[in-house]
Scaffold this motif. Structure first.
Motif, mmCIF file in Angstrom:
data_model
loop_
_atom_site.group_PDB
_atom_site.id
_atom_site.type_symbol
_atom_site.label_atom_id
_atom_site.label_comp_id
_atom_site.label_asym_id
_atom_site.label_seq_id
_atom_site.Cartn_x
_atom_site.Cartn_y
_atom_site.Cartn_z
ATOM 1 N N ALA A 90 0.832 -1.201 0.000
ATOM 2 C CA ALA A 90 0.000 0.000 0.000
ATOM 3 C C ALA A 90 0.867 1.252 0.000
ATOM 4 O O ALA A 90 0.606 2.208 -0.734
ATOM 5 N N ALA A 93 2.378 2.172 -3.385
ATOM 6 C CA ALA A 93 1.421 2.213 -4.487
ATOM 7 C C ALA A 93 1.749 3.298 -5.501
ATOM 8 O O ALA A 93 1.445 3.175 -6.678
ATOM 9 N N PHE A 94 2.374 4.376 -5.035
ATOM 10 C CA PHE A 94 2.674 5.496 -5.944
ATOM 11 C C PHE A 94 3.988 5.197 -6.652
ATOM 12 O O PHE A 94 5.028 5.716 -6.285
ATOM 13 N N LEU A 99 5.692 10.228 -8.710
ATOM 14 C CA LEU A 99 4.990 9.801 -7.506
ATOM 15 C C LEU A 99 5.821 8.875 -6.634
ATOM 16 O O LEU A 99 5.419 8.546 -5.522
ATOM 17 N N LEU A 102 6.432 10.183 -3.301
ATOM 18 C CA LEU A 102 5.293 10.027 -2.402
ATOM 19 C C LEU A 102 5.272 8.631 -1.800
ATOM 20 O O LEU A 102 4.933 8.452 -0.629
ATOM 21 N N TRP A 151 5.236 13.221 12.867
ATOM 22 C CA TRP A 151 5.332 12.546 11.574
ATOM 23 C C TRP A 151 5.083 11.053 11.678
ATOM 24 O O TRP A 151 5.286 10.312 10.728
ATOM 25 N N MET A 153 2.477 8.431 11.683
ATOM 26 C CA MET A 153 1.069 8.513 11.295
ATOM 27 C C MET A 153 0.381 7.158 11.207
ATOM 28 O O MET A 153 -0.540 6.973 10.416
ATOM 29 N N ILE A 156 -3.371 7.332 11.733
ATOM 30 C CA ILE A 156 -4.097 7.976 10.638
ATOM 31 C C ILE A 156 -4.299 6.990 9.493
ATOM 32 O O ILE A 156 -5.366 6.939 8.874
ATOM 33 N N PHE A 157 -3.264 6.175 9.245
ATOM 34 C CA PHE A 157 -3.370 5.139 8.222
ATOM 35 C C PHE A 157 -4.499 4.172 8.558
ATOM 36 O O PHE A 157 -5.241 3.738 7.673
ATOM 37 N N GLY A 160 -7.633 5.704 7.666
ATOM 38 C CA GLY A 160 -7.673 5.709 6.201
ATOM 39 C C GLY A 160 -8.159 4.379 5.656
ATOM 40 O O GLY A 160 -8.923 4.330 4.688
ATOM 41 N N ARG B 150 -2.008 16.733 10.913
ATOM 42 C CA ARG B 150 -1.558 15.408 10.491
ATOM 43 C C ARG B 150 -2.689 14.618 9.861
ATOM 44 O O ARG B 150 -2.462 13.799 8.978
ATOM 45 N N TRP B 151 -3.927 14.854 10.331
ATOM 46 C CA TRP B 151 -5.033 14.008 9.896
ATOM 47 C C TRP B 151 -5.405 14.230 8.445
ATOM 48 O O TRP B 151 -6.121 13.420 7.863
ATOM 49 N N MET B 153 -3.494 13.872 6.061
ATOM 50 C CA MET B 153 -2.798 12.855 5.267
ATOM 51 C C MET B 153 -3.692 11.654 4.992
ATOM 52 O O MET B 153 -3.372 10.803 4.172
ATOM 53 N N ILE B 154 -4.816 11.578 5.676
ATOM 54 C CA ILE B 154 -5.732 10.443 5.517
ATOM 55 C C ILE B 154 -6.128 10.261 4.051
ATOM 56 O O ILE B 154 -6.228 9.142 3.550
ATOM 57 N N ILE B 156 -4.372 10.890 1.389
ATOM 58 C CA ILE B 156 -3.280 10.251 0.663
ATOM 59 C C ILE B 156 -3.263 8.762 0.963
ATOM 60 O O ILE B 156 -3.069 7.930 0.077
ATOM 61 N N PHE B 157 -3.493 8.410 2.245
ATOM 62 C CA PHE B 157 -3.469 7.003 2.618
ATOM 63 C C PHE B 157 -4.623 6.247 1.955
ATOM 64 O O PHE B 157 -4.452 5.099 1.532
ATOM 65 N N VAL B 159 -5.983 6.956 -0.919
ATOM 66 C CA VAL B 159 -5.575 6.764 -2.312
ATOM 67 C C VAL B 159 -4.561 5.621 -2.407
ATOM 68 O O VAL B 159 -4.643 4.768 -3.295
ATOM 69 N N ALA B 160 -3.621 5.583 -1.479
ATOM 70 C CA ALA B 160 -2.600 4.530 -1.494
ATOM 71 C C ALA B 160 -3.237 3.153 -1.332
ATOM 72 O O ALA B 160 -2.900 2.217 -2.071
ATOM 73 N N LEU B 178 -1.739 12.783 -10.284
ATOM 74 C CA LEU B 178 -0.705 13.737 -9.892
ATOM 75 C C LEU B 178 -1.140 14.580 -8.700
ATOM 76 O O LEU B 178 -0.307 15.067 -7.927
ATOM 77 N N SER B 180 -2.330 13.730 -5.979
ATOM 78 C CA SER B 180 -1.973 13.166 -4.680
ATOM 79 C C SER B 180 -0.638 13.713 -4.187
ATOM 80 O O SER B 180 -0.473 13.993 -3.002
ATOM 81 N N LEU B 181 0.308 13.867 -5.126
ATOM 82 C CA LEU B 181 1.618 14.399 -4.743
ATOM 83 C C LEU B 181 1.481 15.826 -4.212
ATOM 84 O O LEU B 181 2.019 16.170 -3.152
ATOM 85 N N ALA B 184 -0.241 15.962 -0.800
ATOM 86 C CA ALA B 184 0.656 15.571 0.284
ATOM 87 C C ALA B 184 1.621 16.706 0.612
ATOM 88 O O ALA B 184 1.845 17.029 1.779
ATOM 89 N N ILE B 188 2.049 18.674 4.163
ATOM 90 C CA ILE B 188 3.328 18.713 4.870
ATOM 91 C C ILE B 188 3.760 20.160 5.136
ATOM 92 O O ILE B 188 4.168 20.511 6.245
ATOM 93 N N MET B 191 1.710 21.731 7.866
ATOM 94 C CA MET B 191 2.161 21.261 9.180
ATOM 95 C C MET B 191 3.412 22.001 9.623
ATOM 96 O O MET B 191 3.523 22.430 10.772
#
Lengths: 212, 215
Positions: A90, A93-94, A99, A102, A151, A153, A156-157, A160, B150-151, B153-154, B156-157, B159-160, B178, B180-181, B184, B188, B191
């Motif tokens: 996961a 993935a980018f 990407l 990322l 940092w 996280m 948060i994941f 997600g 921080r939240w 970033m959810i 991005i996660f 999408v991942a 693109l 997503s980059l 993120a 950042i 923050m």
């Protein structure tokens, strides 16, 4: 450092880092908390046996992170087609073009930063709890662990994942792998470990090398 | 719960002639440059703090614009490829009837980031001029912004996870776009911008105001 005579720290005072209010230091007992009168920031919150508990939690976290990163995490099935991924998949993935950056950042935020923080805090805490002098460079290690805090996280994941599952669940059948449950426990442990740690007490212990 | 309170009248460390390390809380006499305990640089007030806040704020905001223009997700099904931006994807969901999920996406990736930009800008402006909003409320706002940062970033996660999980050869595949980059990067830098803000400045204005009133 450059001054000819080393400056003497004022150990009788404590200053709130958020609002700069100064107080004479009164150490709270176990289970009590010292709170800034003006902005209500918690300054000191010692807990009985916190050190040992944190070390136990940290060891558990290291094991869980390693396992959760490798085992399959989620798997999906639609009409015979099937795919299962691990957390590393996961995170990575980018993978096309720009990407990639990322991908690396995501892997760091989910796995490597939490892992590094736990290892650093083990390195700092184990000698303190065992009443030995602090490990070499312990102050730098703890400083780095604290700087990495925002940092890390993992939790948060986890949320997600829940959102992603809602999105996918009407598209396909999703099933959880063993890593999913490990990760769920891991998130709870990370949050608990973070809340047990009294930063002031650790710094205080680090500033007195010859304790015994 | 015990408060580390000695007197009702709160004295700031600056007035007491001491400077505190913001990282490890060690208190030093004024004029000491580096904290001998943790090696952190000691500053009474970070005067360049606002410049850093604004610089990082602008970068974050600039990244937020392409994050909304480029597609966030590329969904390839058997017969066609669909590219969705953040807002476009939410509108699509709304047409399909899932208004709840669409609302969550809109709040998480549009309302909260914009509110964060506005909150940081407000805090940075409020310390340079008299503000009607009380110190406690602004401190609370700062802590909320630092916590919520921080939240974001959810997204991005999500999408991942989606793009690694939904890879079913011919049937359907989701790939990140693109946006997503840039999203993120925007999170950042926001923050970092919030971290650069020296919250002690919120409380200075109060004391200056009090001094002027008494005279």
């Amino acid at each position: 450092m450059t001054a000819p005579a080393a400056p003497i720290p004022r150990n009788d005072l404590i200053v709130c880092p958020h609002c700069d209010a100064a107080y004479t230091l009164a150490r709270p007992g176990h289970g009590e908390r010292a709170v800034c009168y003006r902005c209500h920031t918690v300054l000191i919150m010692p807990r009985r046996k916190a050190g040992l508990q944190i070390i136990a939690l940290s060891v558990a976290i290291v094991i869980l992170i390693t396992a959760a990163a490798i085992f399959p995490f989620l798997s999906i099935a639609v009409a015979g087609a099937h795919n299962s991924v691990s957390i590393l998949d996961a995170a990575l993935a980018f993978s096309d073009g720009p990407l990639v950056v990322l991908s690396l950042a995501t892997a760091a935020l989910i796995i490597f930063v939490p892992l590094a923080r736990v290892l650093l805090s083990l390195y700092v805490l184990v000698p303190i709890v065992m009443d030995r002098p602090p490990a070499p460079q312990a102050a730098q290690a703890f400083r780095l662990a604290e700087a990495l805090r925002p940092w890390s996280m993992a939790e948060i994941f986890a949320i997600g994942c829940a959102v992603a599952l809602v999105k996918v669940s009407d598209l396909a059948d999703v099933s959880f792998g063993p890593a999913f449950w490990m990760f769920a426990i891991l998130v709870v442990l990370v949050v608990v470990q973070d809340n047990f740690l009294c930063r002031w007490s650790v710094w205080n212990a680090l500033s007195k090398p010859a304790k015994s | 719960m015990e408060r580390a309170e000695q007197t009702r009248e709160v004295i700031s460390a600056r007035d007491l002639g001491v400077v505190a390390c913001t990282r490890c809380l060690q208190v030093w006499p004024q004029g000491v440059q580096t904290c001998a305990r943790c090696g952190h640089k000691l500053v009474q007030r970070d005067l360049k703090s606002l410049q850093r806040v604004w610089a990082l704020w602008i970068i974050g905001f600039m990244c937020y614009i392409p994050a909304n223009i480029y597609p966030m997700l590329r969904t390839r099904t058997l017969f066609h490829v669909q590219e969705d931006t953040i807002v476009g994807g939410a509108i699509e969901l709304m047409h399909h009837g899932s208004i709840g999920v669409a609302a969550i996406i809109l709040i998480a990736s549009v309302v909260i980031p914009l509110a964060k930009f506005m909150a940081i800008a407000f805090l940075a402006i409020s310390v340079t001029r008299p503000s009607t909003v009380s110190q406690n409320q602004r401190q609370l706002l700062y802590e909320v912004v630092e916590y919520i940062g921080r939240w974001s970033m959810i997204d991005i996660f999500v999408v991942a996870i989606l793009s690694s999980l939904v890879q079913l050869k011919v049937l359907v595949a989701i790939n990140p776009g693109l946006a997503s980059l840039f999203f993120a990067l925007s999170v950042i830098f926001t923050m970092l911008s919030a971290q650069a803000f020296d919250s002690r400045m919120i409380w200075d204005a109060q004391q200056q105001g009090k001094g002027q009133k008494q005279e």
